[in-house]
Design a protein around this motif. Sequence first.
Motif, PDB file in Angstrom:
ATOM      1  N   SER A   7     -21.361  19.701 -14.580  1.00 21.29           N
ATOM      2  CA  SER A   7     -20.214  19.333 -15.420  1.00 21.29           C
ATOM      3  C   SER A   7     -19.899  20.441 -16.414  1.00 21.29           C
ATOM      4  O   SER A   7     -18.731  20.770 -16.646  1.00 21.29           O
ATOM      5  CB  SER A   7     -20.507  18.024 -16.165  1.00 21.29           C
ATOM      6  N   TYR A  40     -16.373  22.602 -16.746  1.00 26.13           N
ATOM      7  CA  TYR A  40     -15.584  22.701 -17.970  1.00 26.13           C
ATOM      8  C   TYR A  40     -15.465  24.147 -18.447  1.00 26.13           C
ATOM      9  O   TYR A  40     -14.437  24.541 -19.017  1.00 26.13           O
ATOM     10  CB  TYR A  40     -16.207  21.839 -19.061  1.00 26.13           C
ATOM     11  N   GLN A  87     -10.108  21.318 -26.118  1.00 28.52           N
ATOM     12  CA  GLN A  87     -10.462  20.486 -24.977  1.00 28.52           C
ATOM     13  C   GLN A  87     -11.844  20.869 -24.447  1.00 28.52           C
ATOM     14  O   GLN A  87     -12.614  20.010 -23.998  1.00 28.52           O
ATOM     15  CB  GLN A  87      -9.414  20.640 -23.867  1.00 28.52           C
ATOM     16  N   TYR A 139     -14.289  19.322 -26.718  1.00 28.02           N
ATOM     17  CA  TYR A 139     -14.250  17.888 -26.416  1.00 28.02           C
ATOM     18  C   TYR A 139     -15.066  17.595 -25.153  1.00 28.02           C
ATOM     19  O   TYR A 139     -15.871  16.656 -25.121  1.00 28.02           O
ATOM     20  CB  TYR A 139     -12.795  17.471 -26.234  1.00 28.02           C
ATOM     21  N   ASN A 140     -14.861  18.404 -24.117  1.00 28.07           N
ATOM     22  CA  ASN A 140     -15.608  18.206 -22.865  1.00 28.07           C
ATOM     23  C   ASN A 140     -17.088  18.463 -23.045  1.00 28.07           C
ATOM     24  O   ASN A 140     -17.932  17.816 -22.402  1.00 28.07           O
ATOM     25  CB  ASN A 140     -15.044  19.120 -21.780  1.00 28.07           C
ATOM     26  N   THR A 141     -17.430  19.415 -23.913  1.00 28.04           N
ATOM     27  CA  THR A 141     -18.841  19.682 -24.203  1.00 28.04           C
ATOM     28  C   THR A 141     -19.507  18.457 -24.821  1.00 28.04           C
ATOM     29  O   THR A 141     -20.638  18.092 -24.461  1.00 28.04           O
ATOM     30  CB  THR A 141     -18.965  20.881 -25.162  1.00 28.04           C
ATOM     31  N   GLU A 151     -18.475  15.479 -24.361  1.00 28.89           N
ATOM     32  CA  GLU A 151     -18.513  14.468 -23.296  1.00 28.89           C
ATOM     33  C   GLU A 151     -19.753  14.663 -22.414  1.00 28.89           C
ATOM     34  O   GLU A 151     -20.366  13.691 -21.962  1.00 28.89           O
ATOM     35  CB  GLU A 151     -17.238  14.553 -22.456  1.00 28.89           C
ATOM     36  N   LYS A 171     -17.076  13.670 -30.437  1.00 28.47           N
ATOM     37  CA  LYS A 171     -16.089  14.027 -29.421  1.00 28.47           C
ATOM     38  C   LYS A 171     -14.666  13.740 -29.903  1.00 28.47           C
ATOM     39  O   LYS A 171     -13.760  14.563 -29.703  1.00 28.47           O
ATOM     40  CB  LYS A 171     -16.378  13.254 -28.139  1.00 28.47           C
TER      41      LYS A 171
END
Length: 494
Positions: free
Chosen positions: A42, A46, A175, A178-180, A182, A472
């Motif tokens: 993941s 990202y 983003q 944010y994904n990190t 997540e 997040k």
Amino acid sequence: MKLRIVNICLLSLLCATGLQAQQTLRLSLQRTIRMANDSSLSAFRYQNMYLSGYWEYRSYKAARLPSLTLNITPAQYYRYITQRYDSEQNLDVYREQQMYSANAGLSVEQNFDLLGGTFYIDTELDYMRNFGATKSTQFSTVPFRIGYSQNLLGYNAFRWDRKIEPLKYEKVKRQFIYNTEEVSEEAVNYFFNLAMAQAEHRLAVDNVTTTDTLYAIGQQRQKIASISQADLLTLKLDRVNARNTLRNAEISLKRAMSALATFLNLDKNTHIELDLPSRPRAIIVAADEALALAKENNPTYLEQRQNVLEAEQNVDKTRKESLFNASFNASVGFNQVADNLGAAYKNLLQQDLVSFSVSIPLVDWGVRKGKYNMAKNNLNVVKIAARQEEITLEEDVMMTVSDFNVQQELITSAEEALDLAELAYDETRRRFIIGKADISSLTLALNRQQEAQKNYITALQNYWLSYYKIRKLTLYDFESGFSLSERFDFNTYL
């Protein structure tokens, strides 16, 4: 004797090989999160999404700089029949024509964002040689030419790019953070799923040992008629059920461990042992503060602003294109034609070009007007969708903050319940051994103790999930008190 020694050596070798094949890794929650953000699939996905956005922004910045282009056609040959007028015979005749040509050009272009046009400077060289009845060689040169071209509609794509592209890149950066976070949330889930599986496995192992002991005690007490046959059968049933529970716990443990190893991109044979995080220190998050940070940092707000700007860009474009098309081009330079290359650069003649073209749609059956109305309606839809998305995000922030503040209290309560349940079980077990407690009381105490252990792990999981979800949504570390985007080094991934 020798055969026994050989067998012992082979057994030792097999054991050593098995231990080597199954690597043991001990993980804390924070180390699991670091490994997830560094090595998980993941995280790689990202990172590449961020790099794609980064290079898109770099391309936009490069397009604002002068561009140098070389165009070359080194060889071009024609052989065909063409119609020509013969003045001696006063009639048209067909003649064979052969021609070889080549050309090269070098141009520099610079976009002018303020007006939306393009300045250009170029130079050209053309060569042509005719074969057949009439042979000739010519060189055509444009040593220097400067010009400017622009669409006169009033729609300036460069101006819109200056608004949208920096916003898109800022959204890409946020983003990525944010994904990190997540990925951190995913890591928390996998970590505590395995922690719960290991806890259930330990409880199952302890339960097998306890039921064996209690059944043995029950047999002794049944001999002296201290307990009934029904109570002894109940103890035996508990013993059988404990073994079945252990088998199921072993399957669940294997699955949870494999899931975490796969998520962290580890070898599938890795044996993972977990250290549960200690009780976190109290952190009070104000809902208003979290909401303000989310509006400032969350990429969803930037994405909605981008969507609105792109819809407004489309409205501007379709509105101006629904009227008419007009373009302007002007250039000043020099050119010459000669039979040899040197003469083609002498006695240069001035070359001027000014062109203005207009295209007016007289009948298009409302196509352009329809596109304009579609763009306006789409802008309204985008604005409404943006507002709905913002309201949903605000509600999510408020609920997550509320859950997080409650989870801190639940951890304290779950920890207290676990201590009480363990004391109650130990006391009930001691009383049962000396004959002062019945089977029902002992079973109830054991169930409560096991349930309290699971509830404590669940409380820890919910706390850390809420914590990383707040991070997040706000891109802010409330424990350390800094913005995640301020401390994040994007150059690491370039």
